[in-house]
Design an enzyme around this catalytic site. Structure first.
Site, short mmCIF file in Angstrom:
data_model
loop_
_atom_site.label_atom_id
_atom_site.label_comp_id
_atom_site.label_asym_id
_atom_site.label_seq_id
_atom_site.Cartn_x
_atom_site.Cartn_y
_atom_site.Cartn_z
N GLU A 1 0.78 -1.16 -0.24
CA GLU A 1 0.03 0.21 -0.10
C GLU A 1 0.74 1.47 -0.08
O GLU A 1 0.74 2.22 0.92
CB GLU A 1 -1.01 0.00 1.21
CG GLU A 1 -1.91 -1.17 1.15
CD GLU A 1 -2.73 -1.32 2.33
OE1 GLU A 1 -3.51 -2.55 2.55
OE2 GLU A 1 -2.69 -0.43 3.24
N GLU B 1 -6.29 -10.87 -1.37
CA GLU B 1 -7.18 -10.56 0.01
C GLU B 1 -8.51 -10.64 -0.35
O GLU B 1 -9.46 -9.69 0.16
CB GLU B 1 -6.54 -9.14 0.96
CG GLU B 1 -5.20 -9.30 1.11
CD GLU B 1 -4.48 -8.23 1.54
OE1 GLU B 1 -3.57 -7.83 1.86
OE2 GLU B 1 -5.61 -7.43 2.50
O1 G3I Z 1 -2.84 -8.38 18.83
C1 G3I Z 1 -3.84 -7.29 19.31
C2 G3I Z 1 -4.39 -7.84 20.73
O2 G3I Z 1 -3.22 -8.00 21.61
C3 G3I Z 1 -5.25 -6.69 21.22
O3 G3I Z 1 -5.92 -7.44 22.54
C4 G3I Z 1 -6.45 -6.65 20.17
C5 G3I Z 1 -7.42 -5.87 20.75
O4 G3I Z 1 -7.43 -4.53 20.40
O5 G3I Z 1 -5.86 -5.94 18.96
C6 G3I Z 1 -4.99 -7.16 18.55
O6 G3I Z 1 -4.37 -6.47 17.26
C7 G3I Z 1 -5.26 -6.49 16.29
C8 G3I Z 1 -4.38 -7.38 15.15
O7 G3I Z 1 -5.55 -7.11 13.67
C9 G3I Z 1 -4.65 -8.88 15.49
O8 G3I Z 1 -5.79 -9.29 15.76
C10 G3I Z 1 -5.75 -5.14 15.64
O9 G3I Z 1 -6.26 -4.43 16.79
C11 G3I Z 1 -6.39 -5.00 14.64
O10 G3I Z 1 -6.32 -3.64 14.10
C12 G3I Z 1 -5.54 -5.75 13.57
O11 G3I Z 1 -6.53 -5.86 12.19
C13 G3I Z 1 -5.87 -6.19 11.21
C14 G3I Z 1 -5.62 -5.27 10.07
O12 G3I Z 1 -5.21 -5.76 8.97
C15 G3I Z 1 -4.68 -4.02 10.71
O13 G3I Z 1 -4.53 -3.25 9.80
C16 G3I Z 1 -6.70 -7.40 10.63
O14 G3I Z 1 -6.89 -8.48 11.25
C17 G3I Z 1 -6.21 -7.72 9.14
O15 G3I Z 1 -7.13 -8.51 8.50
C18 G3I Z 1 -5.82 -6.42 8.14
O16 G3I Z 1 -5.50 -7.00 6.90
C19 G3I Z 1 -5.08 -5.87 6.12
C20 G3I Z 1 -3.72 -6.57 5.26
O17 G3I Z 1 -2.66 -6.49 6.25
C21 G3I Z 1 -3.40 -5.54 4.21
N1 G3I Z 1 -4.73 -4.93 3.44
C22 G3I Z 1 -5.95 -4.70 4.12
C23 G3I Z 1 -6.26 -5.63 5.16
C24 G3I Z 1 -7.47 -5.26 5.85
O18 G3I Z 1 -7.18 -4.14 6.57
#
Ligand code: G3I
Length: 379
Positions: free
Chosen positions: A176, A281
Site C-alpha cells: 500500500e 485478500e
Molecule cells: O494483537 C492485538 C491484541 O493483543 C489486542 O488484545 C487486540 C484488541 O485490540 O488487538 C490485536 O491487534 C489487532 C490485530 O488485527 C490482530 O488481531 C488489531 O487491533 C487490529 O487492528 C488488526 O487488524 C488487522 C488489520 O489488517 C490492521 O490493519 C486485521 O486483522 C487484518 O485482517 C488486516 O489486514 C489488512 C492487510 O494486512 C493489508 N490489506 C488490508 C487488510 C485489511 O485491513
C-alpha cells in the site's frame, strides 16, 4: 409459490443461467477439456483440488488463533494450498522493539502449512501500518534519518526473510505505497528515506533470499489513476534492474462495486506489465459503511444470519468473479481469501459480516458451491 420462493427460484434460475454462460465461455476457451477432470472430479469438490487441476493456487489468510481450532485447521488444511499469515509476520508483531524478534506466531503458521504441504506467502515486510513507532524515531525524539531507517529496514528484512529462507514461496515486500490519486503515498518511510524506499526494500529482500518471489501489494486497483501509479512504480523497479515477480491486487470488494468490467480492465492492465497478477485478500463486504449512532438495524442488518436472497447475490458475485478468473486463467496465478470463514473475517469489526465462502460454523455457503461449479465446468 410465495414471493420468497419465487425470488429464490428466480435467483437460482439466474445463477444457473450465469453458470451456464460461464461454462460456455470456458468450454469455448478450453476446448471443453472435460475429460481431464473426470478422474479428479471428487478432488475438485475442494478449492485446492480445482486449483491444482489447473496449476493455480488457492490461498487463505490464517491467524495464530485459527491454529487451535479444529474446524478452522480442517478447512485451512483441506481446501487451500497456500496460506498467508494475517498479522503474525507484520513488523509490529514480529519485531515489537528494536532488534527483539517474536517468531513464535509466524513459525506456527509456517509449520502448519508445511505439515499440510501448503506454500506460504509472507505478508508483509514494509508497510506504513502495524509498524511500531520506534522504527521511525531517532535520538532526542527526532524522526530517524535516512541512514538509520535504511539500516533498520535492512536488518529487519535480512532477519525475517533470512529466518524463513526456503520456507516462504514469496513475500509482499511493500504494501500500500500508492495513494488513491496514483502518487506515492505520504508515509513515515517516504518522509524518512525518500521516494526510493520501495526500491531499497526490494533490493534488501532479494539480498536476503534470492530464490523467493517478490511482490508489490495494494488495494482499489480498479481505480484507473491508482492503477496507473502502481504500474509506474513496478515498471520503475524493473527499470532499476530489481527483481519483482508479481502484483498483488487485494480485492476487498463489494456485491456491486467494482463492476466486472472494471475488474477485467484492471486485470488486463496489470498483466500488461508482464508480472504475475494475484488476488491476494479477496472478500466481499456485505455491510453498509455505517458511522457512529446509525440505527443498528441499518448498520448491522444481518446480525441474525444472511437472508437467502443475499446468499444468492453473494453466490452470483463470486461466480462472476471466478468466471472472469477462469476466462483469464493465464493472467491470474493465485487467489487468496482474506480469512477462512465469516467467523474469522476482519470485516466483522463488532458487526456480523458474511463476506466469505464458509459460514460461522465453517460450513460451505451457496457461494462456495457456485465457485466450485464454475471451476469444475471450466475443465
Ligand atoms: O494483537 C492485538 C491484541 O493483543 C489486542 O488484545 C487486540 C484488541 O485490540 O488487538 C490485536 O491487534 C489487532 C490485530 O488485527 C490482530 O488481531 C488489531 O487491533 C487490529 O487492528 C488488526 O487488524 C488487522 C488489520 O489488517 C490492521 O490493519 C486485521 O486483522 C487484518 O485482517 C488486516 O489486514 C489488512 C492487510 O494486512 C493489508 N490489506 C488490508 C487488510 C485489511 O485491513
Amino acid at each position: 409459490m410465495g414471493i420468497d420462493s419465487a425470488l429464490r427460484s428466480s435467483g437460482r434460475l439466474r445463477l444457473r443461467a450465469r453458470l451456464a454462460a460461464a461454462t460456455v465461455a470456458v468450454a469455448a476457451m478450453t476446448g471443453g477439456a472435460v475429460i481431464a477432470l473426470a478422474g479428479s472430479a471428487s478432488a475438485a469438490t475442494t478449492l485446492r483440488g480445482a486449483a491444482e487441476a489447473d496449476g493455480r493456487y488457492f490461498g487463505v489468510a490464517v491467524g495464530q488463533g485459527d491454529l487451535s481450532n479444529t474446524s478452522a485447521t480442517n478447512l485451512a488444511g483441506s481446501q487451500f494450498d497456500m496460506v498467508t499469515p494475517e498479522n503474525e509476520m507484520k513488523w509490529d508483531t514480529i519485531e515489537p522493539s528494536n532488534g527483539s524478534y517474536n517468531f513464535g506466531p509466524g513459525d506456527n503458521i509456517v509449520n502448519f502449512a508445511t505439515s499440510h504441504n501448503e506454500r506460504v506467502r509472507g505478508h508483509n515486510l514494509v508497510w506504513h501500518s502495524q509498524t511500531g513507532a520506534w522504527v521511525f524515531q531517532g535520538p532526542e525524539g527526532k524522526p530517524a534519518d535516512r541512514e538509520t531507517l535504511l539500516a533498520r529496514m535492512r536488518d529487519h528484512i535480512q532477519t525475517v526473510v533470512g529466518r524463513y529462507k526456503g520456507r516462504i514461496h514469496g513475500w509482499d515486500v511493500v504494501n500500500e505505497a500508492i495513494d488513491e490519486d496514483g502518487s506515492l503515498r505520504k508515509t513515515p518511510w517516504r518522509d524518512g528515506i525518500g521516494d526510493d524506499y520501495v526500491a531499497k526494500a526490494f533490493e534488501f529482500a532479494r539480498e536476503a533470499d534470492p530464490n523467493a518471489e517478490l511482490y508489490y501489494n495494494d488495494y482499489n486497483l480498479e481505480k484507473p489513476e491508482k492503477r496507473a501509479g502502481v504500474i509506474k512504480l513496478v515498471n520503475d523497479l524493473k527499470a532499476r534492474g530489481l527483481r519483482i515477480d508479481g502484483i498483488g491486487n487485494q480485492a476487498h470488494w463489494r456485491l456491486e462495486t467494482p463492476t466486472m468490467d472494471a475488474i477485467e480492465q484492471a486485470l488486463v492492465d496489470l498483466n500488461s506489465t508482464g508480472l504475475k497478477v494475484m488476488y491476494t485478500e479477496l472478500d466481499i463486504n456485505l455491510l453498509p459503511s455505517a458511522g457512529r449512532g446509525v440505527d443498528p438495524a441499518v448498520a448491522n442488518p444481518y446480525a441474525n444470519g444472511l437472508p437467502d436472497e443475499k446468499q444468492q447475490q453473494l453466490a452470483r458475485r463470486y461466480a462472476d468473479i471466478f468466471g472472469l478468473i477462469v476466462k483469464h486463467r493465464t493472467r491470474v496465478s493465485r487467489v487468496t481469501f482474506w480469512g477462512l470463514s465469516d467467523a474469522d473475517s476482519w470485516l466483522n469489526r463488532g458487526r456480523m459480516n458474511h463476506p466469505l465462502l464458509w459460514d460461522r460454523q465453517r460450513q460451505p455457503k451457496p457461494a462456495f458451491h457456485a465457485v466450485v461449479d464454475v471451476l469444475k465446468r471450466a475443465r
